[in-house]
Design a protein around this motif. Structure first.
Motif, PDB file in Angstrom:
ATOM      1  N   THR A   5      38.617  56.605  34.132  1.00 19.83           N
ATOM      2  CA  THR A   5      37.715  55.782  34.944  1.00 19.83           C
ATOM      3  C   THR A   5      37.309  54.519  34.188  1.00 19.83           C
ATOM      4  O   THR A   5      37.348  53.412  34.732  1.00 19.83           O
ATOM      5  CB  THR A   5      36.458  56.595  35.325  1.00 19.83           C
ATOM      6  OG1 THR A   5      36.861  57.749  36.067  1.00 19.83           O
ATOM      7  CG2 THR A   5      35.494  55.764  36.149  1.00 19.83           C
ATOM      8  N   ILE A   6      36.942  54.679  32.917  1.00 16.17           N
ATOM      9  CA  ILE A   6      36.539  53.533  32.093  1.00 16.17           C
ATOM     10  C   ILE A   6      37.710  52.568  31.905  1.00 16.17           C
ATOM     11  O   ILE A   6      37.566  51.354  32.072  1.00 16.17           O
ATOM     12  CB  ILE A   6      35.991  54.004  30.730  1.00 16.17           C
ATOM     13  CG1 ILE A   6      34.663  54.744  30.926  1.00 16.17           C
ATOM     14  CG2 ILE A   6      35.829  52.830  29.763  1.00 16.17           C
ATOM     15  CD1 ILE A   6      34.154  55.460  29.681  1.00 16.17           C
ATOM     16  N   LYS A   7      38.872  53.107  31.579  1.00 20.20           N
ATOM     17  CA  LYS A   7      40.040  52.244  31.354  1.00 20.20           C
ATOM     18  C   LYS A   7      40.394  51.458  32.607  1.00 20.20           C
ATOM     19  O   LYS A   7      40.634  50.246  32.543  1.00 20.20           O
ATOM     20  CB  LYS A   7      41.241  53.054  30.884  1.00 20.20           C
ATOM     21  CG  LYS A   7      42.451  52.130  30.616  1.00 20.20           C
ATOM     22  CD  LYS A   7      43.633  52.822  30.075  1.00 20.20           C
ATOM     23  CE  LYS A   7      44.832  51.957  29.828  1.00 20.20           C
ATOM     24  NZ  LYS A   7      44.890  50.633  30.362  1.00 20.20           N
ATOM     25  N   GLN A   8      40.426  52.118  33.749  1.00 15.34           N
ATOM     26  CA  GLN A   8      40.770  51.432  34.989  1.00 15.34           C
ATOM     27  C   GLN A   8      39.763  50.330  35.313  1.00 15.34           C
ATOM     28  O   GLN A   8      40.137  49.238  35.749  1.00 15.34           O
ATOM     29  CB  GLN A   8      40.872  52.426  36.147  1.00 15.34           C
ATOM     30  CG  GLN A   8      42.082  53.308  36.043  1.00 15.34           C
ATOM     31  CD  GLN A   8      42.122  54.406  37.099  1.00 15.34           C
ATOM     32  OE1 GLN A   8      41.104  54.743  37.710  1.00 15.34           O
ATOM     33  NE2 GLN A   8      43.295  54.970  37.303  1.00 15.34           N
ATOM     34  N   PHE A   9      38.484  50.607  35.072  1.00 16.67           N
ATOM     35  CA  PHE A   9      37.469  49.592  35.322  1.00 16.67           C
ATOM     36  C   PHE A   9      37.661  48.398  34.388  1.00 16.67           C
ATOM     37  O   PHE A   9      37.663  47.246  34.821  1.00 16.67           O
ATOM     38  CB  PHE A   9      36.063  50.175  35.153  1.00 16.67           C
ATOM     39  CG  PHE A   9      34.980  49.184  35.461  1.00 16.67           C
ATOM     40  CD1 PHE A   9      34.576  48.965  36.763  1.00 16.67           C
ATOM     41  CD2 PHE A   9      34.384  48.448  34.447  1.00 16.67           C
ATOM     42  CE1 PHE A   9      33.588  48.027  37.058  1.00 16.67           C
ATOM     43  CE2 PHE A   9      33.396  47.515  34.725  1.00 16.67           C
ATOM     44  CZ  PHE A   9      32.997  47.304  36.037  1.00 16.67           C
ATOM     45  N   ASP A  11      40.337  47.468  32.798  1.00 10.97           N
ATOM     46  CA  ASP A  11      41.585  46.767  33.090  1.00 10.97           C
ATOM     47  C   ASP A  11      41.355  45.648  34.112  1.00 10.97           C
ATOM     48  O   ASP A  11      41.998  44.606  34.051  1.00 10.97           O
ATOM     49  CB  ASP A  11      42.654  47.723  33.614  1.00 10.97           C
ATOM     50  CG  ASP A  11      43.300  48.557  32.518  1.00 10.97           C
ATOM     51  OD1 ASP A  11      43.161  48.208  31.321  1.00 10.97           O
ATOM     52  OD2 ASP A  11      43.943  49.575  32.860  1.00 10.97           O
ATOM     53  N   GLY A  12      40.438  45.871  35.028  1.00 12.68           N
ATOM     54  CA  GLY A  12      40.139  44.871  36.042  1.00 12.68           C
ATOM     55  C   GLY A  12      39.092  43.855  35.619  1.00 12.68           C
ATOM     56  O   GLY A  12      38.876  42.868  36.321  1.00 12.68           O
ATOM     57  N   SER A  15      39.773  40.220  29.828  1.00 15.39           N
ATOM     58  CA  SER A  15      40.817  39.204  29.725  1.00 15.39           C
ATOM     59  C   SER A  15      41.939  39.630  28.785  1.00 15.39           C
ATOM     60  O   SER A  15      42.910  38.896  28.616  1.00 15.39           O
ATOM     61  CB  SER A  15      40.207  37.892  29.225  1.00 15.39           C
ATOM     62  OG  SER A  15      39.675  38.061  27.916  1.00 15.39           O
ATOM     63  N   VAL A  16      41.804  40.800  28.183  1.00 14.06           N
ATOM     64  CA  VAL A  16      42.796  41.326  27.236  1.00 14.06           C
ATOM     65  C   VAL A  16      43.155  42.754  27.634  1.00 14.06           C
ATOM     66  O   VAL A  16      42.407  43.403  28.360  1.00 14.06           O
ATOM     67  CB  VAL A  16      42.256  41.291  25.778  1.00 14.06           C
ATOM     68  CG1 VAL A  16      41.948  39.871  25.344  1.00 14.06           C
ATOM     69  CG2 VAL A  16      41.041  42.189  25.620  1.00 14.06           C
ATOM     70  N   PRO A  17      44.271  43.286  27.131  1.00 17.79           N
ATOM     71  CA  PRO A  17      44.640  44.670  27.436  1.00 17.79           C
ATOM     72  C   PRO A  17      43.646  45.669  26.823  1.00 17.79           C
ATOM     73  O   PRO A  17      43.036  45.401  25.784  1.00 17.79           O
ATOM     74  CB  PRO A  17      46.019  44.842  26.799  1.00 17.79           C
ATOM     75  CG  PRO A  17      46.476  43.498  26.382  1.00 17.79           C
ATOM     76  CD  PRO A  17      45.297  42.608  26.327  1.00 17.79           C
ATOM     77  N   ILE A  72      31.123  46.479  30.127  1.00 16.29           N
ATOM     78  CA  ILE A  72      30.647  47.870  30.078  1.00 16.29           C
ATOM     79  C   ILE A  72      29.344  48.010  30.862  1.00 16.29           C
ATOM     80  O   ILE A  72      29.170  48.960  31.630  1.00 16.29           O
ATOM     81  CB  ILE A  72      30.445  48.342  28.613  1.00 16.29           C
ATOM     82  CG1 ILE A  72      31.766  48.381  27.855  1.00 16.29           C
ATOM     83  CG2 ILE A  72      29.757  49.707  28.578  1.00 16.29           C
ATOM     84  CD1 ILE A  72      32.726  49.439  28.310  1.00 16.29           C
ATOM     85  N   GLU A  73      28.428  47.078  30.673  1.00 16.27           N
ATOM     86  CA  GLU A  73      27.156  47.145  31.401  1.00 16.27           C
ATOM     87  C   GLU A  73      27.375  47.049  32.906  1.00 16.27           C
ATOM     88  O   GLU A  73      26.623  47.640  33.683  1.00 16.27           O
ATOM     89  CB  GLU A  73      26.210  46.063  30.902  1.00 16.27           C
ATOM     90  CG  GLU A  73      25.712  46.361  29.492  1.00 16.27           C
ATOM     91  CD  GLU A  73      24.952  45.218  28.844  1.00 16.27           C
ATOM     92  OE1 GLU A  73      24.848  44.126  29.449  1.00 16.27           O
ATOM     93  OE2 GLU A  73      24.479  45.432  27.718  1.00 16.27           O
ATOM     94  N   ASN A  74      28.417  46.345  33.342  1.00 18.20           N
ATOM     95  CA  ASN A  74      28.731  46.244  34.768  1.00 18.20           C
ATOM     96  C   ASN A  74      29.304  47.534  35.341  1.00 18.20           C
ATOM     97  O   ASN A  74      29.368  47.689  36.563  1.00 18.20           O
ATOM     98  CB  ASN A  74      29.707  45.092  35.023  1.00 18.20           C
ATOM     99  CG  ASN A  74      29.045  43.745  34.895  1.00 18.20           C
ATOM    100  OD1 ASN A  74      27.842  43.608  35.080  1.00 18.20           O
ATOM    101  ND2 ASN A  74      29.826  42.734  34.553  1.00 18.20           N
ATOM    102  N   MET A  75      29.700  48.473  34.472  1.00 16.82           N
ATOM    103  CA  MET A  75      30.223  49.762  34.956  1.00 16.82           C
ATOM    104  C   MET A  75      29.166  50.579  35.682  1.00 16.82           C
ATOM    105  O   MET A  75      29.496  51.524  36.388  1.00 16.82           O
ATOM    106  CB  MET A  75      30.770  50.602  33.784  1.00 16.82           C
ATOM    107  CG  MET A  75      32.206  50.368  33.519  1.00 16.82           C
ATOM    108  SD  MET A  75      32.983  51.579  32.424  1.00 16.82           S
ATOM    109  CE  MET A  75      31.699  52.230  31.433  1.00 16.82           C
TER     110      MET A  75
END
Length: 111
Positions: A5-9, A11-12, A15-17, A72-75
């Motif tokens: 879930t964190i990675k997918q968020f 990723d969007g 600006s980097v992988p 992260i805070e936007n998650m």
């Protein structure tokens, strides 16, 4: 699984992988993260996550770290996340490989 879930968020948002494990041919700038601990109480899970921002200079690593912290805070907008707290962040340059990086530790409560 919260890591996915964190990675997918991210990723969007970034600006980097973003990677869960270091790649053999890593780009110059990227984010690497892992769950360092976790707990469950009253069916609510929480964990501490270490996010490392790699870049080609100390300044770029610090700048990337700031971008990461905002993402992260936007998650918190995700239904799976109920609380996000910055535990700490600091220069974490890898003296062995001479790679500049910053590390941000977040405590995240999730379902």
């Amino acid at each position: 699984m919260i890591e996915i879930t964190i990675k997918q968020f991210l990723d969007g948002q970034m600006s980097v992988p973003v990677f869960l494990e270091k790649q053999s041919n890593s780009p110059k700038r990227f984010i690497l993260f892992e769950k360092t601990s976790g707990t469950k109480k009253n069916h609510i899970k929480s964990g501490t996550f270490a996010f490392q921002s790699y870049a080609e200079s100390m300044y770029e690593a610090a700048t990337l770290n700031e971008e990461l912290k905002e993402a992260i805070e936007n998650m918190i907008q995700l239904d799976e996340i109920s609380n996000i707290s910055l535990n700490s962040d600091y220069n974490f340059t890898d003296t062995e490989t001479k790679q500049y990086r910053y590390q941000a530790l977040f405590d995240i409560t999730y379902y």
